[in-house]
Design an enzyme around this catalytic site. Structure first.
Site, short mmCIF file in Angstrom:
data_model
loop_
_atom_site.label_atom_id
_atom_site.label_comp_id
_atom_site.label_asym_id
_atom_site.label_seq_id
_atom_site.Cartn_x
_atom_site.Cartn_y
_atom_site.Cartn_z
N HIS A 83 -1.06 0.12 -10.12
CA HIS A 83 -1.67 -0.84 -9.19
C HIS A 83 -2.13 -2.11 -9.93
O HIS A 83 -3.32 -2.42 -10.00
CB HIS A 83 -2.85 -0.19 -8.44
CG HIS A 83 -3.12 -0.88 -7.12
ND1 HIS A 83 -3.59 -0.23 -6.00
CD2 HIS A 83 -2.99 -2.18 -6.73
CE1 HIS A 83 -3.74 -1.07 -5.01
NE2 HIS A 83 -3.37 -2.28 -5.43
N GLU A 112 -3.32 7.53 -4.06
CA GLU A 112 -3.82 6.87 -5.26
C GLU A 112 -5.22 7.34 -5.65
O GLU A 112 -6.09 7.39 -4.78
CB GLU A 112 -3.86 5.37 -4.94
CG GLU A 112 -3.70 4.48 -6.10
CD GLU A 112 -3.42 3.05 -5.65
OE1 GLU A 112 -2.49 2.83 -4.84
OE2 GLU A 112 -4.14 2.17 -6.11
N ARG A 118 0.85 -1.18 0.00
CA ARG A 118 0.00 0.00 0.00
C ARG A 118 0.89 1.23 0.00
O ARG A 118 1.93 1.26 0.68
CB ARG A 118 -0.91 0.02 1.24
CG ARG A 118 -2.09 -0.91 1.18
CD ARG A 118 -3.13 -0.47 0.13
NE ARG A 118 -4.27 -1.36 0.04
CZ ARG A 118 -4.39 -2.39 -0.79
NH1 ARG A 118 -3.41 -2.68 -1.63
NH2 ARG A 118 -5.47 -3.13 -0.81
#
Ligand code: DGY
Length: 338
Positions: free
Chosen positions: A303, A285, A256
């Site tokens: 991602h 993000e 993350r």
């Protein structure tokens, strides 16, 4: 690996008196939300391939028994209070930092995730980034595409070798272990840091040594992050941590974004206090922290960790299986930890 029980052909649908309603927040890859329909649910979906706004999410989920949501959907106490009909939230991800799990369970709502089925896909992507960052693939590709490549040169884009180097793994769950397993093929030493030490059998099979976080920072030539994001792990890579790393180190993050203080990472990469980074996830993000895009020594992926056809399909099946089990009054197959 977890065996997927739900297949369109062999599942025994519980005898629900009325079709339970499942709200799906984003179009899904094969087998898609059609699987939920085949399993006997009333399916309501966002058909546009974009994250829902908070208002759209609230409106769409109203009256649903189950929610199949994405890591970009924020599920907090306010959301849960507004949706008392919910009995299960199936997160289409193994990470669950987007959901207040304690608040959900306090309201009798189960939360599930998708471990196991995306382990190999994510480990492969971590290695893709590690190799790309170590060997300047991003900069090289940009040079070729820009028509700036004038031919082979002895000094061009020299990268870092892997053999006999040390790979440090932060977070030794199933993905961290899969990354460590692949390191054997590259002839690397592996050290790891995890909240809990893994068993001596697993350590021996991976050839991995348990070290403190600071020792891992000092010793690693390559670092790969696989820790869950929580209050403890947020910004574990801050100015203090970067100061302990080698100036030749390569940092890879497929966990993350907020594990790293990204503004500080930009400084550190700019000043070459570490050699390079490979990022699949971002602190804000999908917004990219200022300065990151201008750097040559970082490889940026959107991602993609779990983005293989197999993994993403199995994630759909596992979410469906969890919804079936919980709505049938049985324990979830893969409840969120905690
Ligand atoms: C996850 O599962 O948490 C990934 O980040 C997305 O698949």
């Amino acid at each position: 690996m977890h065996r997927l029980l739900v297949q369109p052909t062999d599942v025994v649908v519980p005898p629900f008196p009325m079709a339970p309603i499942v709200f799906v927040t984003r179009p899904l890859p094969e087998p898609g939300s059609g699987l939920l329909h085949d399993l006997g649910f009333e399916v309501r979906s966002n058909v546009e391939d974009r994250p829902l706004t908070r208002a759209e999410l609230m409106a769409g989920v109203e009256g649903s028994d189950a929610l199949l949501c994405m890591l970009s959907d924020r599920i907090d106490a306010e959301f849960l209070d507004a949706n008392p009909s919910l009995r299960v939230i199936a997160n289409y991800a193994v990470g669950f930092d987007n959901i207040d799990v304690a608040a959900a369970r306090a309201r009798g709502i189960e939360v599930t995730t998708t471990p196991g089925v995306l382990t190999d896909a994510t480990a492969d992507l971590a290695w893709a980034l590690l190799l790309a960052a170590a060997r300047n693939l991003g900069a090289g590709e940009r040079m070729v595409r820009a028509g700036e490549w004038t031919g082979w040169a002895p000094t061009q884009l020299l990268g870092e070798p892997l053999r006999d180097r040390t790979l440090g793994i932060v977070g030794m769950g199933s993905i961290g272990q899969a990354v460590a397993r692949r390191a054997q093929g590259f002839g690397m030493h592996v050290v790891y840091f995890n909240r809990n030490r893994v068993s001596p059998q697993i350590e021996a099979s991976l050839g991995a040594d348990y070290v403190t976080f600071d020792e891992l920072l000092r010793r690693s030539d390559f670092l790969s992050l696989h820790a869950p994001l929580n209050g403890e792990s947020r910004h574990m890579f801050d100015s203090r941590a970067f100061a302990l790393m080698k100036s030749t180190a390569v940092l890879v993050n497929t966990g993350r974004g907020a594990l790293i203080d990204e503004a500080e990472l930009v400084n550190v990469l700019h000043e070459k206090r570490i050699a390079a980074a490979g990022l699949d996830v971002y602190e804000f993000e999908p917004t990219i922290t200022e300065g990151l895009l201008e750097l040559e020594n970082v490889v940026l992926a959107p991602h993609l960790g779990s983005a293989s056809t197999l993994a993403r399909g199995d994630m759909v099946r596992l979410c469906c299986e969890n919804i079936v089990e919980v709505l049938a009054g049985r324990p979830a197959v893969t409840p969120a930890p905690g």
